[in-house]
Write an enzyme that holds these catalytic residues in place. Structure first.
Site, mmCIF file in Angstrom:
data_model
loop_
_atom_site.group_PDB
_atom_site.id
_atom_site.type_symbol
_atom_site.label_atom_id
_atom_site.label_comp_id
_atom_site.label_asym_id
_atom_site.label_seq_id
_atom_site.Cartn_x
_atom_site.Cartn_y
_atom_site.Cartn_z
ATOM 1 N N GLU A 301 15.907 9.918 53.693
ATOM 2 C CA GLU A 301 15.228 9.870 54.794
ATOM 3 C C GLU A 301 16.063 8.675 55.633
ATOM 4 O OE1 GLU A 301 13.119 12.291 55.129
ATOM 5 O OE2 GLU A 301 12.772 12.622 52.961
ATOM 6 N N CYS A 335 10.719 4.063 61.719
ATOM 7 C CA CYS A 335 11.565 5.343 61.712
ATOM 8 C C CYS A 335 11.030 6.102 62.918
ATOM 9 C CB CYS A 335 11.836 5.979 60.743
ATOM 10 S SG CYS A 335 10.125 5.905 59.602
HETATM 11 P P1 NAD Z 1 19.195 -0.228 55.414
HETATM 12 O O1 NAD Z 1 19.891 1.053 55.342
HETATM 13 O O2 NAD Z 1 19.531 -1.478 56.003
HETATM 14 O O3 NAD Z 1 18.490 -0.578 53.874
HETATM 15 C C1 NAD Z 1 17.660 0.504 53.125
HETATM 16 C C2 NAD Z 1 17.914 0.133 51.832
HETATM 17 O O4 NAD Z 1 19.368 0.531 51.303
HETATM 18 C C3 NAD Z 1 17.942 -1.137 51.381
HETATM 19 O O5 NAD Z 1 17.178 -1.367 50.105
HETATM 20 C C4 NAD Z 1 19.286 -1.711 51.219
HETATM 21 O O6 NAD Z 1 19.305 -3.029 50.296
HETATM 22 C C5 NAD Z 1 20.071 -0.561 50.550
HETATM 23 N N1 NAD Z 1 21.226 -0.648 50.707
HETATM 24 C C6 NAD Z 1 22.191 -1.446 51.508
HETATM 25 N N2 NAD Z 1 23.282 -1.075 51.572
HETATM 26 C C7 NAD Z 1 23.457 -0.044 50.506
HETATM 27 C C8 NAD Z 1 24.538 0.709 49.650
HETATM 28 N N3 NAD Z 1 25.990 0.428 50.296
HETATM 29 N N4 NAD Z 1 24.313 1.704 48.912
HETATM 30 C C9 NAD Z 1 22.863 1.713 48.502
HETATM 31 N N5 NAD Z 1 22.113 1.208 49.011
HETATM 32 C C10 NAD Z 1 22.199 0.134 50.065
HETATM 33 O O7 NAD Z 1 17.562 0.167 56.101
HETATM 34 P P2 NAD Z 1 16.429 -1.021 56.434
HETATM 35 O O8 NAD Z 1 16.999 -1.880 57.632
HETATM 36 O O9 NAD Z 1 15.786 -1.679 55.337
HETATM 37 O O10 NAD Z 1 15.625 0.045 56.984
HETATM 38 C C11 NAD Z 1 15.301 0.440 58.382
HETATM 39 C C12 NAD Z 1 16.184 1.796 58.533
HETATM 40 O O11 NAD Z 1 15.426 2.789 57.766
HETATM 41 C C13 NAD Z 1 15.915 2.399 59.735
HETATM 42 O O12 NAD Z 1 17.155 3.103 60.265
HETATM 43 C C14 NAD Z 1 14.635 3.291 59.752
HETATM 44 O O13 NAD Z 1 14.941 4.453 60.670
HETATM 45 C C15 NAD Z 1 14.890 3.823 58.396
HETATM 46 N N6 NAD Z 1 13.719 4.432 57.996
HETATM 47 C C16 NAD Z 1 13.600 5.973 57.742
HETATM 48 C C17 NAD Z 1 12.473 6.473 57.225
HETATM 49 C C18 NAD Z 1 12.208 7.767 57.427
HETATM 50 O O14 NAD Z 1 11.324 8.186 56.777
HETATM 51 N N7 NAD Z 1 13.162 8.607 57.944
HETATM 52 C C19 NAD Z 1 11.356 5.631 57.093
HETATM 53 C C20 NAD Z 1 11.478 4.170 57.188
HETATM 54 C C21 NAD Z 1 12.748 3.649 57.403
#
Ligand code: NAD
Length: 542
Positions: A301, A335
């Site tokens: 997501e 999001c």
């Molecule tokens: P992010 O992508 O920065 O981080 C998400 C997770 O991924 C964290 O736990 C982070 O530590 C991990 N991560 C970072 N680098 C990684 C890698 N190389 N491999 C694996 N995992 C890694 O997102 P964020 O800033 O925590 O959250 C905001 C984002 O999430 C926004 O883009 C938002 O739209 C999205 N979001 C989407 C939904 C949905 O349902 N579509 C819901 C909530 C948030």
């Protein structure tokens, strides 16, 4: 004065207060939540500034790489705790532990797993206010949004438990393929899953993915975001207290990249459930496809750039309210946040006038204060992104048409506070109208025909949520027929593009916003965590 809430579905939010369940409407009017939340704000402080281990196979694990400190975005002088800088080796060990735990957990009856998840839901509900207070400290949500998040986690657990019941554990009798055959289809868990969660719903979204994997019989390696690992730790504690064996769930913390690299290439990972940004999600997806010997499930997501369309047939008051709540609820860090608004030219000025008035009333500041609607953004990177975006927009011809007038710094000067802002004058093709910014920053553009509005709304690589305001049923139908987004709304005053609730709105993105096309909290979500087995028994004939 406006009262703002997180993206809630009016009829669906239930919060346990005293001995009765309350609806969204009664929550607003229920003054009893305030002393309880305020007491919880004090109480949870007793848990701050401690050192937390990871949990692998039930054992406490410390990292030789040391710890990272987590501070509150409300005021960075508030130290929430220190968490382990987990490495690829920790991820490897956690994957191994989850595989070891698979036989036991998947071998239990589905009814036992369902009752454990229901017990965990009760535990979360019983700790509603403490958990909400922690969410407020950890990610800066106001009290309504924080309580709603905890309530969403509860409803997510219960909805998935109900789905298992309704589908009788996903065992279906089938027609005999030939005389004498007894056949059935059975959905079975895959194995050990990695679950990676984002900061903006540190409890509810982590809970949804973890529960989806567990209730269907998979085991889990859970890595919460480093921005908010405390709520994730609480989730781990509640699940194990509720009866999930410590061999079935593992909790690791640390840089996403080291965990990400390991889970992508480790052949003992059976599936990944990720929620986060598109960039990180796509990297993980590509690495997983390249790193595995055969196709495995990848539930992702991701982000979005969500449009709201306002036609000349809209109730402009409702539309402006919906845009304010959709765009600025939790400071635009959802999001589903509304970030692009397309208004029919003939009503643009009238709409902007109403919108301006509402935006100016938004109270920005310390979200522990009852009247505050917009708290801080999550970190310094976000404040810088906000400032850079604003400078670029203004340099390239945009005009600010609305901004909150309250002093954003509030009573605590050390947090990450920015002012909600609405701009006009950028073409819909501009980079800032295309990229997800995840800050309280909204661009308004105009259109002459609904067809043009739809083209602008759909001209994006994302596809999570979209809304329209119009009283005309034909326009509503045209919107639903042509919009390329997974979660769509008409006339949502409570949030133009926000407000999905488990069991009411499946929450899943199209295109770059999601990998599976099936939504969280929807009827098909659990299917993603299981593979089907056709079983045929040929009866002996006398
Ligand atoms: P992010 O992508 O920065 O981080 C998400 C997770 O991924 C964290 O736990 C982070 O530590 C991990 N991560 C970072 N680098 C990684 C890698 N190389 N491999 C694996 N995992 C890694 O997102 P964020 O800033 O925590 O959250 C905001 C984002 O999430 C926004 O883009 C938002 O739209 C999205 N979001 C989407 C939904 C949905 O349902 N579509 C819901 C909530 C948030």
């Amino acid at each position: 004065m406006l009262i703002f809430l997180r993206c809630l579905h009016a009829s669906a939010l239930t919060v346990l207060s005293s001995d009765k369940r309350l609806t969204y409407v009664t929550l607003l009017a229920d003054e009893s939540i305030h002393p309880r939340f305020e007491e919880a704000l004090k109480k949870v402080q007793g848990e701050f500034a401690k050192h937390h281990p990871m949990y692998v196979g039930g054992k406490k694990v410390l990292s030789s790489e040391g710890e990272f400190d987590v501070r509150s975005p409300i005021d960075t002088r508030i130290e929430l705790g220190s968490f382990q800088k987990g490495t690829a080796d920790h991820a490897r060990k956690a994957i191994s532990a989850a595989n070891q735990g698979f036989e036991d957990w998947s071998g239990r009856s589905w009814t036992e797993r369902v009752s454990i998840i229901r017990r965990a839901a009760d535990l979360i509900e019983g700790r509603m206010f403490n958990l909400a207070a922690l969410v407020t400290y950890e990610v800066g949500k106001n009290r309504y949004e924080a309580i709603a998040e905890v309530s969403e986690a509860v409803d997510m657990f219960r909805y998935y438990a109900d789905l298992m019941d309704e589908n009788e554990g996903y065992v279906k009798p089938m027609k005999p393929g030939a005389p004498g055959e007894r056949t059935k289809s059975i959905l079975k868990p895959y194995g050990a899953w990695a679950v990676v969660s984002p900061f903006n719903f540190p409890l509810a979204l982590a809970a949804g993915m973890v529960a989806g994997a567990l209730i269907t019989g998979n085991t889990v390696v859970f890595k919460p975001t480093s921005a908010a690992p405390f709520s994730g730790l609480k989730l781990y504690e509640i699940l194990t207290e509720g009866g999930v064996p410590t061999t079935a769930i593992n909790y690791i913390t640390g840089p996403g990249s080291s965990v990400g690299d390991e889970i992508a290439k480790n052949h003992n990972v059976s599936g990944i459930a990720f929620t986060g940004s598109k960039d990180v999600g796509m990297k993980l997806y590509r690495d997983f496809v390249n790193g595995q010997p055969y196709p495995k499930p990848f539930i992702s997501e991701m982000g979005s750039k969500n449009p709201a369309i306002i036609t000349s047939k809209a109730d402009l008051e409702k539309a402006a309210e919906g845009v304010v709540r959709g765009a600025f609820g939790y400071g635009g860090q959802k999001c589903s946040a509304t970030s692009r608004v397309y208004v029919e030219r003939v009503v643009k000025n009238d709409f902007l006038k109403i919108l301006k008035n509402k935006v100016e009333q938004i109270k920005v500041g310390d979200p522990r204060e009852k009247a505050v609607f917009v708290g801080p953004v999550i970190n310094e990177q976000s404040t810088k992104k906000y400032e850079r975006s604003l400078q670029t927009a203004l340099k390239e011809g945009a005009i600010i048409v609305a901004s909150s007038t309250s002093e954003p710094k509030g009573s605590t000067p050390k947090g990450y506070y920015v002012k909600p802002v609405v701009l006009i004058g950028l073409p819909s093709t501009h980079r800032l109208a295309k990229e997800e910014l995840f800050v309280p920053f909204v661009i308004v553009d105009e259109f002459k025909t609904l067809k043009e509005a739809m083209q602008k709304a759909n001209d994006t690589e994302f596809g999570l949520t979209a809304g329209i305001f119009t009283q005309d049923p034909k326009e509503q139908e045209y919107f639903f027929d042509h919009i390329g987004f997974g979660v769509t709304y008409a006339n949502r005053k409570g949030g133009a593009t926000t407000g999905a609730w488990p069991g009411s709105q499946s929450f899943g993105g199209w295109k770059g916003s999601g990998a599976t096309g099936k939504g969280v909290g929807g009827p098909y979500y659990l299917l993603e965590f299981m593979h089907e087995q056709a079983q045929t028994v040929v009866e002996e004939r006398p």
